[in-house]
Motif scaffolding. Structure first.
Motif, PDB file in Angstrom:
ATOM      1  N   ASN A  43      14.985  66.533  82.094  1.00 19.49           N
ATOM      2  CA  ASN A  43      15.334  67.024  80.766  1.00 19.49           C
ATOM      3  C   ASN A  43      15.963  65.875  79.977  1.00 19.49           C
ATOM      4  O   ASN A  43      16.788  65.138  80.520  1.00 19.49           O
ATOM      5  N   PRO A  44      15.600  65.665  78.704  1.00 17.99           N
ATOM      6  CA  PRO A  44      16.163  64.551  77.915  1.00 17.99           C
ATOM      7  C   PRO A  44      17.684  64.551  77.849  1.00 17.99           C
ATOM      8  O   PRO A  44      18.298  63.526  77.607  1.00 17.99           O
ATOM      9  N   THR A  45      18.305  65.699  78.050  1.00 21.60           N
ATOM     10  CA  THR A  45      19.768  65.728  78.005  1.00 21.60           C
ATOM     11  C   THR A  45      20.387  65.428  79.371  1.00 21.60           C
ATOM     12  O   THR A  45      21.595  65.320  79.479  1.00 21.60           O
ATOM     13  N   GLU A  46      19.543  65.326  80.405  1.00 23.10           N
ATOM     14  CA  GLU A  46      20.028  65.008  81.748  1.00 23.10           C
ATOM     15  C   GLU A  46      19.795  63.531  82.026  1.00 23.10           C
ATOM     16  O   GLU A  46      18.716  63.013  81.788  1.00 23.10           O
ATOM     17  N   PHE A  47      20.802  62.879  82.526  1.00 20.35           N
ATOM     18  CA  PHE A  47      20.683  61.473  82.877  1.00 20.35           C
ATOM     19  C   PHE A  47      21.114  61.296  84.316  1.00 20.35           C
ATOM     20  O   PHE A  47      22.012  61.996  84.790  1.00 20.35           O
ATOM     21  N   PRO A  48      20.508  60.357  85.016  1.00 24.23           N
ATOM     22  CA  PRO A  48      20.939  60.124  86.395  1.00 24.23           C
ATOM     23  C   PRO A  48      22.369  59.589  86.421  1.00 24.23           C
ATOM     24  O   PRO A  48      22.839  58.969  85.477  1.00 24.23           O
ATOM     25  N   VAL A  49      23.036  59.853  87.510  1.00 20.99           N
ATOM     26  CA  VAL A  49      24.405  59.389  87.695  1.00 20.99           C
ATOM     27  C   VAL A  49      24.360  58.024  88.375  1.00 20.99           C
ATOM     28  O   VAL A  49      23.651  57.830  89.364  1.00 20.99           O
ATOM     29  N   VAL A  50      25.100  57.074  87.839  1.00 20.99           N
ATOM     30  CA  VAL A  50      25.202  55.746  88.446  1.00 20.99           C
ATOM     31  C   VAL A  50      26.304  55.809  89.498  1.00 20.99           C
ATOM     32  O   VAL A  50      27.485  55.959  89.168  1.00 20.99           O
ATOM     33  N   GLN A  51      25.888  55.721  90.763  1.00 25.38           N
ATOM     34  CA  GLN A  51      26.860  55.754  91.851  1.00 25.38           C
ATOM     35  C   GLN A  51      27.543  54.402  92.031  1.00 25.38           C
ATOM     36  O   GLN A  51      28.718  54.329  92.370  1.00 25.38           O
ATOM     37  N   SER A  52      26.779  53.327  91.834  1.00 19.69           N
ATOM     38  CA  SER A  52      27.307  51.971  91.999  1.00 19.69           C
ATOM     39  C   SER A  52      26.369  51.001  91.293  1.00 19.69           C
ATOM     40  O   SER A  52      25.342  51.404  90.745  1.00 19.69           O
TER      41      SER A  52
END
Length: 117
Positions: A2-11
């Motif tokens: 979804n365009p409003t969902e972005f992956p989370v940067v863990q490191s």
């Protein structure tokens, strides 16, 4: 996604590139990074051959997102003759290396086949 969902940067990883001629300077830079950032980073092995997608000899600096601005700033000012490849780790390895990379110095073509790309 979804365009409003972005992956989370863990490191994040920064890969400092070098060759036989710049090996000693790369090792000295490595020691300066450790002296400056200490236990705020995790230093990887010193590879004197291309490893994975990296076309040059390299070593990795692993760090948490909170260290991104301080480490990128420091590397931008102190990288010397070395090119530095920086990428997030979101769990999307190919996209992290191919689409989300930051270069300090010159950019290099990665061996994306090593990542399944």
């Amino acid at each position: 996604m979804n365009p409003t969902e972005f992956p989370v940067v863990q490191s994040w990883h920064a890969h400092v590139y070098f060759d036989a001629a710049s090996r000693d300077a790369a090792f000295a830079l490595r020691e300066r990074i450790v002296a400056e950032f200490g236990n705020r980073i995790e230093m990887g092995r010193f590879h004197e051959k291309p490893v994975g997608p990296h076309p040059c000899w390299s070593y990795q600096v692993a760090f948490l997102p909170v260290e991104l601005a301080p480490l990128l700033t420091w590397l931008a000012l102190h990288h010397g003759e070395h090119d530095v490849f920086v990428h997030p780790n979101t769990g999307e390895t190919l996209r992290d290396h191919r689409d989300r990379a930051i270069w300090i110095g010159r950019s290099h073509a990665l061996n994306l086949a090593a990542l399944g790309g």
